[in-house]
Design a protein around this motif. Structure first.
Motif, PDB file in Angstrom:
ATOM      1  N   LEU A 167      -7.221   6.554  -5.435  1.00 22.05           N
ATOM      2  CA  LEU A 167      -7.115   7.580  -6.470  1.00 22.05           C
ATOM      3  C   LEU A 167      -5.929   7.327  -7.397  1.00 22.05           C
ATOM      4  N   VAL A 168      -4.861   6.745  -6.868  1.00 15.27           N
ATOM      5  CA  VAL A 168      -3.701   6.455  -7.716  1.00 15.27           C
ATOM      6  C   VAL A 168      -4.125   5.573  -8.884  1.00 15.27           C
TER       7      VAL A 168
ATOM      8  N   GLY B 246      -7.836  -0.522  -4.990  1.00 13.11           N
ATOM      9  CA  GLY B 246      -6.869   0.171  -5.840  1.00 13.11           C
ATOM     10  C   GLY B 246      -6.796  -0.456  -7.220  1.00 13.11           C
TER      11      GLY B 246
ATOM     12  N   GLU C 159      -6.809   8.340  -1.188  1.00 11.55           N
ATOM     13  CA  GLU C 159      -5.679   8.677  -2.069  1.00 11.55           C
ATOM     14  C   GLU C 159      -5.085   7.429  -2.711  1.00 11.55           C
ATOM     15  N   ASN C 160      -4.982   6.355  -1.924  1.00  8.22           N
ATOM     16  CA  ASN C 160      -4.487   5.097  -2.462  1.00  8.22           C
ATOM     17  C   ASN C 160      -5.289   4.667  -3.674  1.00  8.22           C
TER      18      ASN C 160
ATOM     19  N   GLY D  47       0.847  -1.185   0.000  1.00  5.21           N
ATOM     20  CA  GLY D  47       0.000   0.000   0.000  1.00  5.21           C
ATOM     21  C   GLY D  47       0.881   1.232   0.000  1.00  5.21           C
ATOM     22  N   PHE D  48       0.294   2.382  -0.289  1.00  4.18           N
ATOM     23  CA  PHE D  48       1.028   3.642  -0.161  1.00  4.18           C
ATOM     24  C   PHE D  48       0.845   4.097   1.275  1.00  4.18           C
TER      25      PHE D  48
ATOM     26  N   MET E 226      -0.449   7.474   2.730  1.00  3.91           N
ATOM     27  CA  MET E 226      -1.658   8.081   2.154  1.00  3.91           C
ATOM     28  C   MET E 226      -2.929   7.489   2.757  1.00  3.91           C
TER      29      MET E 226
END
Ligand code: ATP
Ligand code: MG
Lengths: 268, 341
Positions: free
Chosen positions: A106-107, A164, A103-104, A95-96, A99
């Protein structure tokens, strides 16, 4: 319909992946058709994850052909493969970390469908926001959108990876051990979500050690052993296959699973 | 209060800008004005460095070399082409982008500490190239037949290439005020640019690659493209700041490529808070002040800086900005607990 079926969504031919002298994927063939749900099982180190790495471009094949809707992708980069419509989750909880859930996701929504030109667009458009919204709802994360990844429990991290991947609106979704390390109750939650995706018509390749998960969701099962396909077919055949029982399931598990499948057939 | 925290960054920005604008009229001694405007210049460079280092997580040490590149470009253009410096700043900025692109390209396949080593090597190479440039240049002979100055000025540095030109406009007493506002303008642009990039879709790509490169690539982000973009995007204002620095001092020297300046600026980044919006400004302000103190012990200056960086890395890895954030969160927690109790 039959015309569509002759053209597989994903076609793998004679795919090899070597790590030094070790053939982690050994002469592998697979056709995946739109709407398919392929379950991949096999012992630890069989090459299941490596196969996903090869398809998704993370670790390119040593040799062999892979085509998505007829387009060769064996030598393409991961971002290009994503743009063409293959998206994946990872076995370890990727995961990011810094964030939020939103937001994750959104990537994937902002970059997963393409990112043309040398100077990229700087803002998000409505479609991107809608893709995030849809993916979060599908994975039951819409109420946790503002939570930061590093604070999440394992289940939510697994679901977030799925969200995601879904935000890229994949033609083919690759899922690596979505319920590894979860308790039986959580396994059921994830199962329900994946069933929802299948209903939506998402084409899926699924890796899992939890056999009840794998057998109940997959329309076709593939068993890998030392990088080779030792079985491909339906769940019934799998539980009666001598070799699969011998190298992977063991007699006890095979019997237990047979019972489970019978009960399910009677009840449902 | 809640409204304040929601728009915290804008409120802070407005207050600081107000103070900064009024500063020259507060009866401040000239030497402080001079130090503050240099602080603005450094803070601009560090804010752009923060994009590479903090936002994209690439351990590049090239930022100071790009700054020096901008300073030298401006000096050379002014001296040999007699270009008005206001034209040479944007040219230096574009040159800086190109220079930075090349460094980014060279670093593409490298990760972590290897990026730091390669970019450090670039600075050292530039340092040595200029240091060993000692042959009298015909161009300089044309300017002054009696002198022997090499093309880059070698280890002596280079002067006589012009200035902002405020002396002609504001007169001999007030030109410093002109330089001050020029640097302030640069810093304001620098902060706004970093803020906008951080909030943008491009910023999301930088952060995604920083947090998890493999996952980011699997979600459709090209590492190649965005690494080059962050190197390019952070270079323009950095090189322009180099040009401003040269214009303010009217001279450039080899020390711009040297290790002490690199250490000084990276200390600002670490002390202020890597990856934080206000980090570069906080760090620059604190380190410039500390430097005034350490100056008395010139030999120990770098040792003192080294210790400060070490202490921050161990005890406050998110820097001052991170520390303030933590304090704020703690205060909120204590406050809400007290209210519910
Ligand atoms: N990067 C690598 N370098 C060298 N060998 C590797 C690498 N990645 C995987 N392998 C080896 O390839 C083989 C297949 O590994 P892989 O991770 O694909 O297995 P798996 O079927 O996913 O197993 P598990 O069920 O434990 O996840 C193993 O023998 C593994 O040690
Ligand atoms: Mg695996």
């Amino acid at each position: 319909m039959s015309n569509e079926e002759t053209q597989p969504l994903l076609a793998c031919r004679n795919v090899f992946k070597y790590f030094g002298g070790l053939a982690a994927v050994n002469d592998f063939d697979l056709d995946v058709f739109p709407g398919d749900v392929i379950g991949i099982g096999g012992p630890n180190g069989a090459g299941k994850t490596t196969f996903l790495d090869v398809i998704s471009g993370i670790s390119p094949a040593t040799s062999g052909d892979i085509a998505l809707n007829g387009t060769p992708i064996a030598t393409k980069k991961p971002d290009a493969i994503c743009h063409l419509g293959i998206s994946r989750t990872f076995q370890l909880n990727a995961g990011f970390e810094s964030m939020s859930i939103e937001e994750n996701t959104l990537v994937g929504a902002a970059f997963g469908l393409g990112d043309k030109g040398w100077f990229p667009r700087m803002t998000y458009n409505r479609e991107m926001r809608e893709r995030v919204e849809r993916a979060l709802v599908l994975c039951n994360l819409q109420d946790k959108a503002d939570m930061v990844v590093r604070d999440l429990p394992v289940l939510d991290r697994k679901l977030l990876m799925l969200a995601g991947a879904l935000a890229t609106e994949p033609k083919l979704l690759l899922i690596d051990e979505p319920v590894g390390g979860l308790n039986p109750h959580e396994v059921d939650d994830v199962m329900e979500i994946v069933q929802g995706l299948i209903k939506e018509g998402v084409t899926i390749i699924l890796i899992e050690h939890v056999m009840r998960f794998l057998l109940q969701l997959s329309k076709r099962v593939v068993i890998l052993h030392h990088g080779e396909k030792i079985y491909e077919g339906d769940s019934e055949g799998l539980l009666n296959d001598r070799k699969v029982v011998e190298v992977y399931l063991g007699e006890g598990t095979a019997d237990r699973l047979q019972h489970m499948m019978k009960n399910r057939a009677q009840n449902g | 209060m809640a409204l304040f925290w929601k728009h915290r960054d804008f409120v802070i920005f407005a207050i600081l800008l107000g103070v900064a604008l009024a500063f020259p009229f507060m009866g401040i001694p000239r030497f402080i004005l001079a130090a503050v405007l240099i602080m603005y210049c450094y803070a601009t460079v560090v804010s752009q460095w923060n994009l590479v280092f903090g936002l994209a997580g690439i351990f590049s040490l090239a930022q100071v070399a790009i700054f020096a590149f901008g300073a030298y470009s401006t000096a050379l253009l002014g001296r040999y082409l007699e270009m008005n410096l206001w034209y040479s700043f944007p040219i230096a900025g574009l040159g800086g982008i190109l220079f930075s692109f090349l460094i980014g390209l060279a670093c593409l396949r490298l990760r972590g500490i290897y990026v730091a080593l390669l970019t450090l090597a670039v600075s050292q190479m530039m340092f040595v190239l200029i240091q060993t440039d000692a042959a009298c240049s015909a161009l300089n002979k044309a300017i002054n037949p009696m002198s022997c100055v090499s093309f880059t000025g070698g280890s002596q540095g280079l002067g006589d290439f012009g200035s902002f030109g405020w002396r002609a406009v504001l007169g001999g007493r007030n030109w410093m005020t002109g330089d001050y506002y020029t640097m302030l303008g640069l810093l304001v642009i620098g902060l706004i640019v970093t803020y906008l990039i951080t909030q943008s879709r491009m910023g999301l790509a930088f952060r995604a690659l920083r947090d998890n490169e493999e996952l980011a690539r699997s979600r459709g982000i090209s590492q190649y493209k965005y690494q080059l973009l962050v190197f390019g995007a952070s270079a323009f204002l950095t090189a322009a700041a180099g040009g401003f620095y040269a214009a303010h001092f009217g001279a450039v020297g080899i020390n711009l490529f040297g290790f002490p300046l690199l250490l000084f600026l990276i200390s600002m980044l670490v002390v202020g808070g890597i990856g934080r919006l206000w980090g570069p400004l906080l760090g620059a302000a604190l380190l410039m002040s500390a430097d005034e103190v350490f100056k008395e012990f010139s030999d120990w200056r770098n040792v003192g800086l080294g210790i400060v960086v070490l202490l921050f890395m161990i005890f406050l890895p998110d820097g001052l900005a991170g520390g303030i954030d933590k304090l704020h969160k703690l205060a909120v927690r204590v406050f809400t607990r007290a209210r519910t109790a």
